[in-house]
Design a protein around this motif. Sequence first.
Motif, PDB file in Angstrom:
ATOM      1  N   GLY A   1     -13.530 -88.077 116.890  1.00  0.00           N
ATOM      2  CA  GLY A   1     -13.823 -87.880 115.762  1.00  0.00           C
ATOM      3  C   GLY A   1     -15.241 -86.458 115.793  1.00  0.00           C
ATOM      4  O   GLY A   1     -15.269 -86.225 116.879  1.00  0.00           O
TER       5      GLY A   1
ATOM      6  N   ASP B   1     -17.450 -96.841 112.751  1.00  0.00           N
ATOM      7  CA  ASP B   1     -19.540 -97.144 113.226  1.00  0.00           C
ATOM      8  C   ASP B   1     -19.547 -97.094 113.874  1.00  0.00           C
ATOM      9  O   ASP B   1     -19.139 -97.914 115.009  1.00  0.00           O
ATOM     10  CB  ASP B   1     -19.543 -98.703 112.191  1.00  0.00           C
ATOM     11  CG  ASP B   1     -18.261 -98.682 110.559  1.00  0.00           C
ATOM     12  OD1 ASP B   1     -19.049 -97.624 110.227  1.00  0.00           O
ATOM     13  OD2 ASP B   1     -17.626 -99.280 110.341  1.00  0.00           O
TER      14      ASP B   1
ATOM     15  N   VAL C   1     -21.324 -92.785 110.526  1.00  0.00           N
ATOM     16  CA  VAL C   1     -19.555 -93.049 110.523  1.00  0.00           C
ATOM     17  C   VAL C   1     -19.415 -91.419 111.245  1.00  0.00           C
ATOM     18  O   VAL C   1     -19.656 -90.747 110.026  1.00  0.00           O
ATOM     19  CB  VAL C   1     -19.565 -93.256 108.865  1.00  0.00           C
ATOM     20  CG1 VAL C   1     -18.381 -93.634 108.704  1.00  0.00           C
ATOM     21  CG2 VAL C   1     -19.969 -94.716 108.673  1.00  0.00           C
TER      22      VAL C   1
ATOM     23  N   ASN D   1     -12.158 -94.309 110.542  1.00  0.00           N
ATOM     24  CA  ASN D   1     -13.824 -93.910 110.718  1.00  0.00           C
ATOM     25  C   ASN D   1     -14.069 -94.645 111.413  1.00  0.00           C
ATOM     26  O   ASN D   1     -13.859 -96.172 111.646  1.00  0.00           O
ATOM     27  CB  ASN D   1     -14.660 -94.542 109.207  1.00  0.00           C
ATOM     28  CG  ASN D   1     -14.256 -93.079 108.216  1.00  0.00           C
ATOM     29  OD1 ASN D   1     -13.497 -91.726 108.344  1.00  0.00           O
ATOM     30  ND2 ASN D   1     -13.974 -94.284 106.954  1.00  0.00           N
TER      31      ASN D   1
ATOM     32  N   THR E   1     -16.494 -90.217 111.225  1.00  0.00           N
ATOM     33  CA  THR E   1     -14.857 -89.636 110.881  1.00  0.00           C
ATOM     34  C   THR E   1     -13.456 -88.265 111.818  1.00  0.00           C
ATOM     35  O   THR E   1     -14.269 -87.931 112.438  1.00  0.00           O
ATOM     36  CB  THR E   1     -14.839 -88.766 109.215  1.00  0.00           C
ATOM     37  OG1 THR E   1     -15.439 -87.589 110.002  1.00  0.00           O
ATOM     38  CG2 THR E   1     -15.478 -89.734 107.972  1.00  0.00           C
TER      39      THR E   1
ATOM     40  N   SER F   1      -5.919 -91.321 110.075  1.00  0.00           N
ATOM     41  CA  SER F   1      -7.159 -91.006 109.654  1.00  0.00           C
ATOM     42  C   SER F   1      -7.395 -92.614 109.736  1.00  0.00           C
ATOM     43  O   SER F   1      -7.284 -93.404 110.195  1.00  0.00           O
ATOM     44  CB  SER F   1      -7.073 -90.705 108.673  1.00  0.00           C
ATOM     45  OG  SER F   1      -7.126 -91.440 107.458  1.00  0.00           O
TER      46      SER F   1
END
Length: 371
Positions: A220, A291, A49, A289, A51, A287
């Motif tokens: 990210g 995968d 993951v 995330n 961020t 914000s």
Amino acid sequence: MSKKAKIILIIIGVFFIAALIWFGKKNSKSIIQYETEKPFKTTILKKTVATGKVTPLEEIEIKPQITGIIDKIFLLEGAKVVKGDLIATVRVVPNEQSLISAKGRVDNIKIILDNAKIVLDRNKNLFERGVISKQEFENIELNYNQTLQDLKNAQNDYQIIKSGSSGAAGAANTNVYAQMTGTILEIPVKEGDQVIQSNNFNAGTTIASIADMNKMIFEGKVDESEVGKLINGSEIEVSIGAIEGKKFPAKLNFIAPKGTEEAGAVQFKIKADVSLDESYFIRAGYSANADIVLEKKENVLAIKEALLRFDPKTEEPYVEIKKADGSFEKRMLKLGTSDGVNVQILEGIKENNEIKVWNKTTKDDEKEAQK
């Protein structure tokens, strides 16, 4: 000894022998009876993951072409604009010293020009009468024309210092226009604020930032231990914190060649093009995330990681396999990919083997063990 006493002794002996047999059988029985599980075929995905946040692919900052004061702002943050739309106007506040100096230069050149005009007119009469040569007259005429041009340049400089521009270009310099079609993300100034143009020593004041909100990317960071497994063009899924239960497909398009150290760990920046859904409005800076699938193994033999044990000396993994007589046999394993729950088995056991489930007992066994 009487017959009755003999019978009593025989009965006591029989009970004693029976008790010994019962206790022997009880002690020979295992206190804990372990459950078993079999290996199974499954697909194992190893993910990581990353961020980060979602940002516009194209974003520009609008800066003034002159130094001055914001006179009027015509649009608000969030407004949609087309290239060429007027955003604000700037009022020039000239430097008094520079303005006086420029005005003095204009006056000086006017004096020189007046004198050059007198000289030109006088020598023109002399040339027409043949007193001076054509070459000499042309030099005098050239000096006059150069002085005339110097006056125009000085007047333009004076006008630029006074109003920010000369002639018809004045409005273009004092008006701030949108340089692309998109949405105004931010207007960090207000009416009355002083702004400066960009130069070699200053980046200039940002009057507005504009971005195309129809083209968003995910930015990210991933750890150095995982960046080597990433492949440009890989499909990933982006989850946005402000939008629950929705994942946006994205394609990885950038992996930084150089990492940065953060809190003792080296992180590498990644970027991915996000495919938007018209049902959702994505704001810049959300914000998010991502995968990312690092490794995928389909239809492989696997067991739950909870069934594994590790040899205290060699630290190699093993399980215990149930034999035909109910006892268990230790089997060393060779492991493959793990997703944190299931782990791939490369060597050591087969699909029909029964594996001991550690620390699990039946209710009857627990009651018996407590006695």
